[in-house]
Design an enzyme around this catalytic site. Structure first.
Site, PDB file in Angstrom:
ATOM      1  N   ARG A  95       0.799  -1.220   0.000  1.00  0.00           N
ATOM      2  CA  ARG A  95       0.000   0.000   0.000  1.00  0.00           C
ATOM      3  C   ARG A  95       0.838   1.279   0.000  1.00  0.00           C
ATOM      4  NH1 ARG A  95      -3.624   0.619   5.129  1.00  0.00           N
ATOM      5  NH2 ARG A  95      -1.795   1.699   5.974  1.00  0.00           N
ATOM      6  N   ASP A  96       0.372   2.241  -0.775  1.00  0.00           N
ATOM      7  CA  ASP A  96       0.973   3.573  -0.860  1.00  0.00           C
ATOM      8  C   ASP A  96       2.492   3.495  -1.026  1.00  0.00           C
ATOM      9  OD1 ASP A  96       1.159   6.258  -1.070  1.00  0.00           O
ATOM     10  OD2 ASP A  96       0.100   6.717   0.780  1.00  0.00           O
ATOM     11  N   CYS A  97       2.871   2.957  -2.179  1.00  0.00           N
ATOM     12  CA  CYS A  97       4.279   2.643  -2.423  1.00  0.00           C
ATOM     13  C   CYS A  97       5.204   3.852  -2.385  1.00  0.00           C
ATOM     14  CB  CYS A  97       4.403   1.956  -3.777  1.00  0.00           C
ATOM     15  SG  CYS A  97       3.606   2.882  -5.133  1.00  0.00           S
ATOM     16  N   SER A  98       4.648   5.066  -2.494  1.00  0.00           N
ATOM     17  CA  SER A  98       5.515   6.247  -2.546  1.00  0.00           C
ATOM     18  C   SER A  98       5.623   6.984  -1.222  1.00  0.00           C
ATOM     19  CB  SER A  98       5.009   7.216  -3.623  1.00  0.00           C
ATOM     20  OG  SER A  98       3.785   7.795  -3.236  1.00  0.00           O
ATOM     21  N   SER A 102       2.238   5.901   5.314  1.00  0.00           N
ATOM     22  CA  SER A 102       0.961   5.206   5.116  1.00  0.00           C
ATOM     23  C   SER A 102       1.141   3.799   4.586  1.00  0.00           C
ATOM     24  CB  SER A 102       0.075   6.027   4.175  1.00  0.00           C
ATOM     25  OG  SER A 102       0.807   6.493   3.066  1.00  0.00           O
TER      26      SER A 102
END
Length: 724
Positions: A95-98, A102
């Site tokens: 989730r939310d790789c960047s 988060s």
């Protein structure tokens, strides 16, 4: 525009699907959040607002002693007499790789667990017949698909984690599974997260984003019918509207798009972005009934730092920085932003195409920790939440603007809530005296002139309570007022230059900043007309064959009127037209021609030439030919973005295509979407992706790319298209 608080009783059974689920809804107020808000000084004024419930890990479904689970929230909604509940679906693998703050609990390859341990249990609860009378609005996986568009393809914002998720396809598979599984429940409405204008507001991002959204929405059994709409600005801070400047403004002839803050974006606020994106998505194949949600929980930007009018006209940066209500250091800053305030309260159908303003991110819940905090939720420490961090490429290498001493993402952050309350806009606690000035008039132009008069017109200003009129200045002298957007100044001297500005005013006496100045020279004595028409714009090829090219353009303006247009092929006049279109015939197949157009008036004045257009005629028709057109969408000298459209101009379908060209300068492609490319020196070859190679007769496909240029102009090259 209706508040989200119309009291109705939930139906005993699921009602027919609505175009807008918020219409006539009483929306659930989460008592867990409400109690925390009410405990803050002054917080009771907003504690009754409906907020979304975040299912941000598997354990959140069943809940705990500290927070209700999904079933408990739905039961409490029934007890409240609510008939709409808002849920955020947020636990994709990787989730939310960047953003580390988060990160989630599931690893990049755990798509099986996502389906069986997360989505399936949620679906089982939502489909319980006791909840059939509840409209359940789901926001599907914030940031996931936008990350695939901008952060996974070798661009400045790319990350290895995002590249992994793009390669393994689990974001698309997970989103498709969530849409299909939850969308099968009659009373569920799915809204896909679509980032915000400061992320996807460039053409080079918005087009690929719409394509990516369509791909995910038709993956794993999902269809566009599983999508009720999209949401923008989830958990972000982008202003709903910018009242004191527009993206079409310019300062001393320089567009505000060139300012550091706007950075060539096509949008400066969320409302205009959401409405434009909706149009783009419908064009991509989503249902025309889709609606948009805008998260206004933290984008009010009130308080003492809020400007009261437009900025100074000394430069585009001074103008934009002085005008913008969004007071962040950079539009890429997203974590616990200092100076933010509560935005518009949740509201139904506030604008065209907008289903509701919502509070998706509950105010007071942290975006992430400002320092390392050990936890068992998979949430890391992201330096963008550290107020001492000097930034990275994604925020222009600027300071983060984050609040200090922040807790983990989702944890209660009292200092932030107090700030949001103090800086709320509209203010909390009732109305206030109108101190908001109208926006400055734009588009000031001379619609006519004689030797003794000048007629002016301009584009209307906007104001929070309405514009009542305009004051017109010749130099620094007020020469008259108008209740409309036009005015004629008389008693002037022939052959004399005059400078005009216009200011808007409202009923409260607030006056806007001045429009950009316009210099007009009156005509010489008598009736001689020496003013040439403006150059034609928007020259494009509306159709072509192997022996002809059809052209069209936007009409020119003239002080006494345009009588016709001359069309040039290279330096040769090939014809004239009394309209804004012309067809050049007798051409050679597969040949590049350059066209310009000039306007003329009755006095014989001729305009400057339009921007040149290069058009390559089609090859000899063999039933399966193709052509390609190349358009530079943005150009900043050292780099540019371009879009290429491939058209099947044959009579039968093609199964693939190849486009080649050779650059005349030092252009080098850095990233390309909707195709595969190779570049050797100046020679470029692009072939179709797996999903856009098949083109029916007369149909088209497109790809786009970003490139650098270390020498030479960014002139349009000659393209060759081959059907495969």
């Amino acid at each position: 525009m209706l508040p989200l608080a119309t009291a109705v009783q939930p139906a005993a059974a699921a009602e027919a699907k609505l175009d807008n689920p918020y219409a006539g809804a009483k929306v659930y107020v989460n008592p867990d959040w409400s109690a925390k808000a009410a405990a803050e000084p002054g917080g009771s004024a907003v504690a009754n607002q409906p907020t979304f419930v975040w299912m941000d890990r598997i354990a959140a479904i069943s809940g705990s002693s500290a927070a209700k689970g999904l079933r408990a929230h739905l039961d409490t909604a029934l007890a409240q007499g609510a008939n709409l509940v808002q849920i955020v679906i947020y636990d994709l693998p990787g989730r939310d790789c960047s953003a580390l703050a988060s990160n989630g609990e599931l690893g990049a390859t755990e798509i099986g667990r996502y389906k069986t341990e997360y989505i399936d249990p949620i679906a089982a609860i939502m489909s319980d017949s006791k909840y059939a009378g509840l409209r359940i609005v789901n926001v599907i996986e914030p940031d996931s698909l936008p990350n695939l568009v901008t952060n996974a393809g070798g661009t400045a914002g790319s990350t290895d984690a995002c590249a992994t998720m793009k390669a393994n396809g689990n974001y698309e598979a997970g989103v498709g599974y969530a849409l299909h599984t939850l969308g099968a429940i009659p009373n569920v409405y799915n809204y896909i997260d679509a980032a915000h204008h400061g992320w996807l507001g460039w053409d080079s991002n918005m087009g690929p984003a719409a394509t990516e959204f369509k791909k995910a929405a038709t993956t794993g059994g999902a269809t566009v019918n599983d999508v009720a709409g999209f949401i923008v600005n989830t958990a972000n801070y982008s202003a709903l509207t910018e009242p004191y400047f527009k993206v079409t403004d310019s300062v001393n002839g320089t567009t505000v798009r060139q300012s550091k803050w706007v950075d060539w974006n096509y949008y400066v606020d969320e409302l205009s972005f959401a409405q434009a994106l909706r149009t783009k998505l419908i064009g991509e194949g989503f249902n025309s009934s889709i609606g948009m949600l805008i998260d206004t929980s933290r984008n009010g930007w009130g308080g003492t730092a809020r400007p009261a009018g437009s900025g100074p006209l000394t430069s585009v940066d001074d103008y934009v920085n002085g005008s913008r209500v969004d007071r962040r250091i950079h539009a890429g800053n997203w974590c616990n932003q200092s100076g933010a305030g509560l935005g518009e309260r949740p509201t139904t159908a506030p604008a065209t195409g907008i289903d509701a303003y919502v509070w998706a991110k509950p105010p007071g819940e942290s975006d992430g920790a400002s320092q390392v905090i050990p936890n068992d939720e998979g949430k890391g420490f992201d330096r963008m939440c550290d107020p001492t961090y000097t930034g990275n490429g994604r925020n222009g290498n600027s300071m983060t603007g984050a609040l200090a001493n922040s807790p983990l993402a989702g944890a209660w952050f009292s200092a932030q809530f107090q700030q949001l309350l103090a800086n709320a806009y509209p203010p909390v606690g009732g109305t206030t005296t109108d101190t908001q000035a109208p926006t400055a008039p734009t588009g000031l132009t001379s619609s006519a002139k004689t030797s003794s008069s000048v007629s002016l017109s301009w584009t209307a200003s906007t104001d929070n309570v309405g514009v009542t009129g305009y004051d017109v200045y010749r130099g620094s002298t007020l020469v008259g007022s108008s209740a409309t957007t036009s005015f004629t100044d008389t008693g002037l001297t022939a052959s004399t230059a005059y400078s005009y500005t216009v200011k808007a005013k409202d009923a409260a006496g607030n006056v806007s900043a001045a429009s950009t100045a316009l210099s007009v020279t009156t005509s010489a004595g008598g009736t001689t007309d020496t003013q040439a028409p403006t150059a034609p714009t928007g020259l494009t090829s509306s159709a072509k064959t192997s022996s002809s090219v059809s052209l069209s353009w936007t009409a020119s303006t003239d002080n006494v009127g345009v009588t016709g247009y001359d069309v040039y092929r290279g330096s040769t006049l090939v014809g004239s037209s009394a309209t804004t279109s012309f067809t050049d015939t007798g051409l050679t197949a597969s040949t590049a021609y350059s066209y310009t157009v000039k306007a003329k008036d009755a006095a014989g004045n001729v305009s400057a030439a339009s921007t040149a257009l290069s058009v390559t005629t089609s090859g000899t028709s063999n039933g399966s030919g193709c052509t390609a057109t190349y358009k530079v969408s943005s150009d900043w000298g050292a780099g540019f973005n371009a879009d290429v459209t491939v058209t099947n101009n044959g009579t039968t379908a093609i199964n693939g295509w190849k486009v080649t060209w050779t650059y005349g300068g030092q252009q080098k492609i850095s990233n390309l979407w909707n195709g595969s490319y190779t570049q050797t020196g100046q020679a470029v070859t692009v072939t179709n992706a797996a999903y856009n190679g098949a083109i029916g007769a007369g149909g088209s496909a497109s790809f786009g790319f970003g490139a650098t240029n270390s020498g030479g102009s960014n002139a349009v090259p000659t393209l060759t298209c081959t059907a495969l």
